[in-house]
Each structure stands twice: as structure tokens, then as C-alpha cells.
Design an enzyme around this catalytic site. Sequence first.
Site, PDB file in Angstrom:
ATOM      1  N   ASP A 148      20.241 -37.597  25.409  1.00  0.00           N
ATOM      2  CA  ASP A 148      20.328 -38.672  26.395  1.00  0.00           C
ATOM      3  C   ASP A 148      20.501 -38.005  27.752  1.00  0.00           C
ATOM      4  OD1 ASP A 148      20.816 -40.892  27.905  1.00  0.00           O
ATOM      5  OD2 ASP A 148      22.705 -41.438  26.947  1.00  0.00           O
ATOM      6  N   GLU A 161      21.649 -42.250  36.429  1.00  0.00           N
ATOM      7  CA  GLU A 161      21.498 -43.430  35.563  1.00  0.00           C
ATOM      8  C   GLU A 161      22.822 -43.774  34.898  1.00  0.00           C
ATOM      9  OE1 GLU A 161      20.718 -45.670  31.792  1.00  0.00           O
ATOM     10  OE2 GLU A 161      21.682 -43.733  32.039  1.00  0.00           O
TER      11      GLU A 161
HETATM   12 ZN    ZN Z   1      20.340 -42.607  28.857  1.00  0.00          ZN
END
Ligand code: ZN
Length: 344
Positions: free
Chosen positions: A177, A209
Site C-alpha cells: 500500500d 494519500e
Molecule cells: Zn493506499
Amino acid sequence: MDLLKELSEMSGAPGREEHVRAFIEEKVKGLADEVRTDVMGNLYCRKKPGGSPEDAERVMIACHMDEIAFYVRRVDEKGFVKIHNLGGFDTRNLFARRVRIETRSGEVIVGNLNPGGKPVHIASAEERKKIPKIHEFFVDTGLSVEELNEKVRPGDPVTLVQDFVEMGDLVSGKCMDNRAACWVGIRLLEALKGKEIDYDLHVVFTVQEEVGLRGATTSGYEVDPDIAIAIDVTLAVDTPGVSGEDQITELGKGAAIKVIDSSTVSHKDLVDAFIDIAETKEIPHQYEVLPMGGTDAGALQRARSGAKAITLSIPTRYIHTVTETLHKDDLRATVDLLQAFLSE
Ligand code: ZN
């Protein structure tokens, strides 16, 4: 997988994505018509349309570069480094972790991350049950207070350390991620090299993000896409102790076409288009309905006067731990699906 290994082992705290950005910039050389960075650090890779560019729709594909991490808060009087987290950590996964502090001069100081409190040998039954809060964690570097005060400053990024491994058809490491999506973005540009597409394509490697889709907010405004596709990982809880719909997705069953999460309702046209393409081209895929969590698509959908938005997810086990695990076939399926969509 060497590319993913390098991406995975790199550090990129939210706001400090410079190493990841420089690496990707190097990798996309010659693959895009324009490559540039904006003031926040988003990296834009544009592939111009063939055919009739005037009516080409703008497609933005967002892959965030940052990872959940910490920043130094202060060095205490005994020489322990107190930290502040950026992004959602589960503290149960943070015991006995190796971390690296990157100082202002670029020097890397390695340390051990642990919560304050007693080890089990001397803890009471009550103390043993306690789950520590994030602010109770500290880094032990072995350096003296004087040396630390000379080198380490509040705001220096602190990231987790973990090597990347291949395990059968799976790969595992830290910050899949969202380096898995960075891998997809680079591989997609490679796959499109020398090919003409009808879309005006902007593959954007976004920043911050994990702290609230901040890079996607500004880059979405800049690109003003007609179609926005976020690439991110999603939960694959296909592991012991969880059954049925709580699994969300399954490893090895293909790219996940997101219908809904808590940031976005995917545009019906895009869900239908991706499902149709996946079925026609026999690209492994699965649906995703995620009750909690969001992606850059949430910001892109609402950029300016709005865009059709969707997320394509890579199923991942143990998200937000240093053993994030995914299936190689799902990575390839995600690239195949994007390439097929853009070539329609
Ligand atoms: Zn992510």
C-alpha cells in the site's frame, strides 16, 4: 518482481515521497510524452492521444507514492525519540519493529520501535491486557542525547524497515500500500510504449494519500479528468477466523473492480465498462464492496465539476502491517485490465 522489491523497500512518508518520486521518474523515462512534478510533489506522466486529440477524453490514473509513517516529535531527556504518526496504524502490529530516521543531512539512523511499559515478565495480569496507544511508542537508537540533538530534529521522517520476499505465487513486504500501484503505473506505461491510444492519459503518482487524499485533490484539479481511476490495495481477509462477505476480496482471484467504499460510489458506466472488458478479454477480476476506507478516487471524483471515478484494487492481506501480502497474478490482471480499457 525486482521493481516491486525496490519500490517496497524504499521510504516515503506522507510529504516526503522524494525518493520514490525520483526512482519512478527514472523508470518512466521515454515512456511518456511529458513528465513533470508540481509544488506538492505529485509526479505527472502524460501520454498524448493519437487520432483526433481535440475530442480525446482525459483519463487520470492515480497511484499514491506515500506510506503510513511517523515524524519525529522530540528527543526526550534520556535519548528516546518520541514520534507522531501519519496514517492509520494498528498499534498491535507495531511492537518490536525496526525503523529508520532520515535526518536533515540525509543520514539514516536505525532504531527499534516499541511502546512504553513493562515486558511480560514483570507486568501484572492487568498490564498485559492493555493495548498501547500510538503516542506511547518511541524509538531507541542507541545514540546519546547529545548526538541525537545534533542530528535529529522534529519533523524528520521515521519509516518502518522490512525486506521484500517472494513466497510461492505471493509477494510480501512493507507498503505494498501503495507501491504495488506504483508498480502497476510503471508497468502500464511500459505496456503502452509505442502504442497509440485514443485517450489523453495522465498517470499521476500522487502524494499524501494516507493523510486525506491531499495530492489527489490538487492533481485532480490540475488534470481535470473526464475519467479518474485510482489504483490502490484493498483488504483480502481470506485468512483464518473470517468468513463470507467480511473477506472483501480473495488473493489470486484477479483485480478487484470497486463498486463502493466510504469515499466513493464508483460511476456505474465505469463499473460496467470494466466488468464487460474483463469478461470479454477473460481477465481475472472480482467485485469489491468495502464498507470502510477510501482512495484517491474520492478526491478525483469531486475535482472541479466532477469526474467519472472508480478504483481498481489489488487484493492484499495484512494491510497496514509490514507483511502486506499479494498475489503476482492479481498485479498482472490489474495492468491487463487498464491496458484493455485504454485500448478500447
Ligand atoms: Zn493506499
